[in-house]
Design a protein around this motif. Structure first.
Motif, PDB file in Angstrom:
ATOM      1  N   ASP A 135      10.811  35.212 -54.366  1.00  0.00           N
ATOM      2  CA  ASP A 135      11.862  34.597 -55.216  1.00  0.00           C
ATOM      3  C   ASP A 135      12.388  35.565 -56.189  1.00  0.00           C
ATOM      4  O   ASP A 135      11.765  35.928 -57.337  1.00  0.00           O
ATOM      5  CB  ASP A 135      11.357  33.198 -55.872  1.00  0.00           C
ATOM      6  CG  ASP A 135      12.624  32.703 -56.535  1.00  0.00           C
ATOM      7  OD1 ASP A 135      13.944  33.016 -56.303  1.00  0.00           O
ATOM      8  OD2 ASP A 135      12.594  31.868 -57.241  1.00  0.00           O
ATOM      9  N   PHE A 136      13.853  35.829 -56.225  1.00  0.00           N
ATOM     10  CA  PHE A 136      14.327  36.652 -57.374  1.00  0.00           C
ATOM     11  C   PHE A 136      15.038  35.732 -58.254  1.00  0.00           C
ATOM     12  O   PHE A 136      16.115  35.238 -58.129  1.00  0.00           O
ATOM     13  CB  PHE A 136      15.451  37.928 -56.842  1.00  0.00           C
ATOM     14  CG  PHE A 136      14.793  38.728 -56.068  1.00  0.00           C
ATOM     15  CD1 PHE A 136      14.304  39.952 -56.450  1.00  0.00           C
ATOM     16  CD2 PHE A 136      14.552  38.687 -54.516  1.00  0.00           C
ATOM     17  CE1 PHE A 136      13.804  41.033 -55.662  1.00  0.00           C
ATOM     18  CE2 PHE A 136      13.861  39.724 -53.944  1.00  0.00           C
ATOM     19  CZ  PHE A 136      13.370  40.733 -54.386  1.00  0.00           C
ATOM     20  N   ILE A 137      14.486  35.173 -59.411  1.00  0.00           N
ATOM     21  CA  ILE A 137      14.686  34.186 -60.360  1.00  0.00           C
ATOM     22  C   ILE A 137      16.038  34.766 -60.888  1.00  0.00           C
ATOM     23  O   ILE A 137      17.097  33.821 -60.970  1.00  0.00           O
ATOM     24  CB  ILE A 137      13.739  34.145 -61.084  1.00  0.00           C
ATOM     25  CG1 ILE A 137      12.423  33.431 -60.572  1.00  0.00           C
ATOM     26  CG2 ILE A 137      14.203  32.772 -62.170  1.00  0.00           C
ATOM     27  CD1 ILE A 137      11.262  33.054 -61.428  1.00  0.00           C
ATOM     28  N   ASN A 138      16.159  35.682 -61.507  1.00  0.00           N
ATOM     29  CA  ASN A 138      17.410  36.328 -62.153  1.00  0.00           C
ATOM     30  C   ASN A 138      18.022  37.491 -61.367  1.00  0.00           C
ATOM     31  O   ASN A 138      17.485  38.165 -60.662  1.00  0.00           O
ATOM     32  CB  ASN A 138      17.154  36.691 -63.600  1.00  0.00           C
ATOM     33  CG  ASN A 138      16.621  35.700 -64.386  1.00  0.00           C
ATOM     34  OD1 ASN A 138      16.878  34.588 -64.632  1.00  0.00           O
ATOM     35  ND2 ASN A 138      15.226  35.894 -65.039  1.00  0.00           N
ATOM     36  N   ASP A 139      19.412  37.265 -61.660  1.00  0.00           N
ATOM     37  CA  ASP A 139      19.966  38.380 -60.826  1.00  0.00           C
ATOM     38  C   ASP A 139      19.599  39.830 -61.480  1.00  0.00           C
ATOM     39  O   ASP A 139      19.693  40.707 -60.576  1.00  0.00           O
ATOM     40  CB  ASP A 139      21.737  38.268 -61.008  1.00  0.00           C
ATOM     41  CG  ASP A 139      22.162  37.259 -60.255  1.00  0.00           C
ATOM     42  OD1 ASP A 139      21.628  36.378 -59.480  1.00  0.00           O
ATOM     43  OD2 ASP A 139      23.357  37.012 -60.575  1.00  0.00           O
TER      44      ASP A 139
ATOM     45  N   VAL B  84      19.758  48.399 -59.833  1.00  0.00           N
ATOM     46  CA  VAL B  84      20.046  50.031 -59.302  1.00  0.00           C
ATOM     47  C   VAL B  84      19.756  50.753 -60.629  1.00  0.00           C
ATOM     48  O   VAL B  84      20.210  50.352 -61.764  1.00  0.00           O
ATOM     49  CB  VAL B  84      21.410  50.414 -58.966  1.00  0.00           C
ATOM     50  CG1 VAL B  84      21.509  51.939 -58.584  1.00  0.00           C
ATOM     51  CG2 VAL B  84      21.713  49.620 -57.769  1.00  0.00           C
ATOM     52  N   THR B  85      18.998  51.710 -60.575  1.00  0.00           N
ATOM     53  CA  THR B  85      18.437  52.635 -61.365  1.00  0.00           C
ATOM     54  C   THR B  85      18.689  54.124 -61.130  1.00  0.00           C
ATOM     55  O   THR B  85      18.848  54.531 -60.298  1.00  0.00           O
ATOM     56  CB  THR B  85      16.866  52.192 -62.135  1.00  0.00           C
ATOM     57  OG1 THR B  85      16.261  52.583 -60.840  1.00  0.00           O
ATOM     58  CG2 THR B  85      16.783  50.866 -62.512  1.00  0.00           C
TER      59      THR B  85
ATOM     60  N   THR C  28      26.260  43.751 -56.284  1.00  0.00           N
ATOM     61  CA  THR C  28      26.217  42.159 -56.504  1.00  0.00           C
ATOM     62  C   THR C  28      25.123  41.722 -55.657  1.00  0.00           C
ATOM     63  O   THR C  28      24.732  42.021 -54.736  1.00  0.00           O
ATOM     64  CB  THR C  28      27.659  41.680 -55.448  1.00  0.00           C
ATOM     65  OG1 THR C  28      28.761  42.422 -55.990  1.00  0.00           O
ATOM     66  CG2 THR C  28      27.588  40.015 -55.632  1.00  0.00           C
ATOM     67  N   VAL C  29      24.563  40.631 -56.629  1.00  0.00           N
ATOM     68  CA  VAL C  29      23.336  39.986 -55.947  1.00  0.00           C
ATOM     69  C   VAL C  29      24.026  38.538 -55.278  1.00  0.00           C
ATOM     70  O   VAL C  29      24.713  38.036 -55.657  1.00  0.00           O
ATOM     71  CB  VAL C  29      22.491  39.617 -57.045  1.00  0.00           C
ATOM     72  CG1 VAL C  29      21.443  38.459 -56.271  1.00  0.00           C
ATOM     73  CG2 VAL C  29      21.969  40.463 -57.768  1.00  0.00           C
ATOM     74  N   VAL C  30      23.614  38.641 -53.711  1.00  0.00           N
ATOM     75  CA  VAL C  30      24.155  37.646 -52.802  1.00  0.00           C
ATOM     76  C   VAL C  30      22.872  36.749 -52.649  1.00  0.00           C
ATOM     77  O   VAL C  30      21.881  37.055 -52.104  1.00  0.00           O
ATOM     78  CB  VAL C  30      24.554  38.269 -51.544  1.00  0.00           C
ATOM     79  CG1 VAL C  30      25.065  37.140 -50.700  1.00  0.00           C
ATOM     80  CG2 VAL C  30      25.790  39.433 -51.834  1.00  0.00           C
ATOM     81  N   ARG C  31      23.156  35.447 -53.095  1.00  0.00           N
ATOM     82  CA  ARG C  31      22.453  34.412 -52.763  1.00  0.00           C
ATOM     83  C   ARG C  31      22.894  33.368 -51.698  1.00  0.00           C
ATOM     84  O   ARG C  31      23.615  32.506 -51.940  1.00  0.00           O
ATOM     85  CB  ARG C  31      21.891  33.617 -53.952  1.00  0.00           C
ATOM     86  CG  ARG C  31      21.249  34.514 -55.106  1.00  0.00           C
ATOM     87  CD  ARG C  31      21.051  33.757 -56.549  1.00  0.00           C
ATOM     88  NE  ARG C  31      20.611  34.462 -57.160  1.00  0.00           N
ATOM     89  CZ  ARG C  31      19.058  34.747 -57.678  1.00  0.00           C
ATOM     90  NH1 ARG C  31      18.315  34.455 -56.693  1.00  0.00           N
ATOM     91  NH2 ARG C  31      18.814  35.687 -58.432  1.00  0.00           N
TER      92      ARG C  31
ATOM     93  N   THR D 199      18.022  36.510 -50.217  1.00  0.00           N
ATOM     94  CA  THR D 199      18.610  36.999 -51.284  1.00  0.00           C
ATOM     95  C   THR D 199      18.821  38.475 -51.047  1.00  0.00           C
ATOM     96  O   THR D 199      17.912  39.254 -50.587  1.00  0.00           O
ATOM     97  CB  THR D 199      17.965  36.770 -52.670  1.00  0.00           C
ATOM     98  OG1 THR D 199      18.036  35.294 -52.909  1.00  0.00           O
ATOM     99  CG2 THR D 199      18.722  37.359 -53.876  1.00  0.00           C
ATOM    100  N   ARG D 200      20.007  39.289 -51.540  1.00  0.00           N
ATOM    101  CA  ARG D 200      20.013  40.538 -51.207  1.00  0.00           C
ATOM    102  C   ARG D 200      20.910  41.268 -52.239  1.00  0.00           C
ATOM    103  O   ARG D 200      21.640  40.517 -52.940  1.00  0.00           O
ATOM    104  CB  ARG D 200      20.299  41.028 -49.753  1.00  0.00           C
ATOM    105  CG  ARG D 200      22.042  40.335 -49.536  1.00  0.00           C
ATOM    106  CD  ARG D 200      22.471  40.551 -48.085  1.00  0.00           C
ATOM    107  NE  ARG D 200      23.785  40.056 -47.978  1.00  0.00           N
ATOM    108  CZ  ARG D 200      24.249  38.987 -47.771  1.00  0.00           C
ATOM    109  NH1 ARG D 200      23.290  37.946 -47.433  1.00  0.00           N
ATOM    110  NH2 ARG D 200      25.610  38.721 -47.445  1.00  0.00           N
ATOM    111  N   LEU D 201      20.815  42.367 -52.487  1.00  0.00           N
ATOM    112  CA  LEU D 201      21.522  43.284 -53.443  1.00  0.00           C
ATOM    113  C   LEU D 201      22.514  44.293 -52.513  1.00  0.00           C
ATOM    114  O   LEU D 201      22.091  45.010 -51.820  1.00  0.00           O
ATOM    115  CB  LEU D 201      20.766  44.258 -54.354  1.00  0.00           C
ATOM    116  CG  LEU D 201      21.565  44.880 -55.296  1.00  0.00           C
ATOM    117  CD1 LEU D 201      22.265  44.012 -56.465  1.00  0.00           C
ATOM    118  CD2 LEU D 201      20.415  46.004 -56.039  1.00  0.00           C
ATOM    119  N   GLU D 202      23.613  43.940 -52.760  1.00  0.00           N
ATOM    120  CA  GLU D 202      24.816  44.644 -52.113  1.00  0.00           C
ATOM    121  C   GLU D 202      25.575  45.636 -52.852  1.00  0.00           C
ATOM    122  O   GLU D 202      25.795  45.419 -53.946  1.00  0.00           O
ATOM    123  CB  GLU D 202      25.810  43.501 -51.485  1.00  0.00           C
ATOM    124  CG  GLU D 202      25.148  42.678 -50.371  1.00  0.00           C
ATOM    125  CD  GLU D 202      26.522  41.995 -49.677  1.00  0.00           C
ATOM    126  OE1 GLU D 202      27.509  41.958 -50.138  1.00  0.00           O
ATOM    127  OE2 GLU D 202      26.268  41.414 -48.634  1.00  0.00           O
TER     128      GLU D 202
END
Length: 219
Positions: free
Chosen positions: A156-160, A165-166, A176-179, A212-215
């Protein structure tokens, strides 16, 4: 010896359960708070995907019971190393739950030599990094998800802010964090929700649709 084997098998409900096929209708038995960092270089490439998992206290306490060989209620270096070895081997088949696509095509990853394991404040932590198995340029659309395809464990990724990206090109792309909405996903795939659908383990399985994914949208 028999008692020791029984204790090991209880933890393998997670460690081996992660690699045993289950239907997508199964509900999670293990829960962890997750964090993902996509590290980039100044010249616009993805260097690695850094992961941290912090497991719930119930599962963590069961691991202590099963691997605390000297019964001091803590996990020492040798005990943590045994957990690390078991998990590293178990998750290799699933690319350590890291799924990457670039412009709609799957991106392979090179796996780490080991998953590092620690025990802090009553919770088990696992942290590791994987790297693309070929050059991955920040161009077009890149999507990264971290999920258990068997749905035995819930990451679980609780917060966006837990997906970010670093590095040198951190500001090069729009992130964009897609839930995904579970009800919407099920409605969209109602016609294909057959027994065969739940038995699939490919890129179209339900766990990937719900993850949940990061686009990244990069120019």
């Amino acid at each position: 010896m028999k008692i020791d084997m029984i204790r090991r098998l209880r933890v393998l409900a997670f460690l081996a359960g992660l690699i045993l096929p289950t239907t997508a209708s199964a509900h999670p038995h293990v829960f962890a708070e997750a964090r993902l960092e996509i590290e980039t270089s100044a010249d616009g490439h993805v260097i690695e995907f850094r992961n941290v998992w912090r497991f719930d206290e119930v599962f963590s306490s069961s691991v202590v019971l099963d691997f605390d060989e000297n019964s001091d209620l803590v996990l020492d270096t040798a005990e943590l190393a045994k957990i690390s070895e078991m998990v590293t081997q178990s998750l290799a088949e699933f690319d350590y739950y890291v799924s990457v696509t670039a412009n709609g095509k799957d991106v392979g990853i090179s796996l780490p030599q080991t998953i590092n394991v620690d025990y802090q404040d009553g919770q088990l932590l696992m942290f590791f990094a994987v790297v693309p198995d070929q050059e991955l340029v920040l161009d077009g659309k890149i999507a990264v998800g971290v999920f258990d395809p068997t749905m035995y464990a819930a990451l679980d990724f609780i917060n966006d802010e837990d997906m970010m990206v670093t590095g040198g090109s951190a500001t090069r792309c729009t992130n964009t964090v897609v839930r995904p909405d579970a009800d919407e996903i099920i409605a969209q795939n109602q016609a294909s929700l057959t027994e065969a659908f739940f038995e699939t383990t490919g890129s179209g399985d339900l766990s990937k649709l719900l993850a949940t994914r990061l686009e990244l949208e990069c120019l």
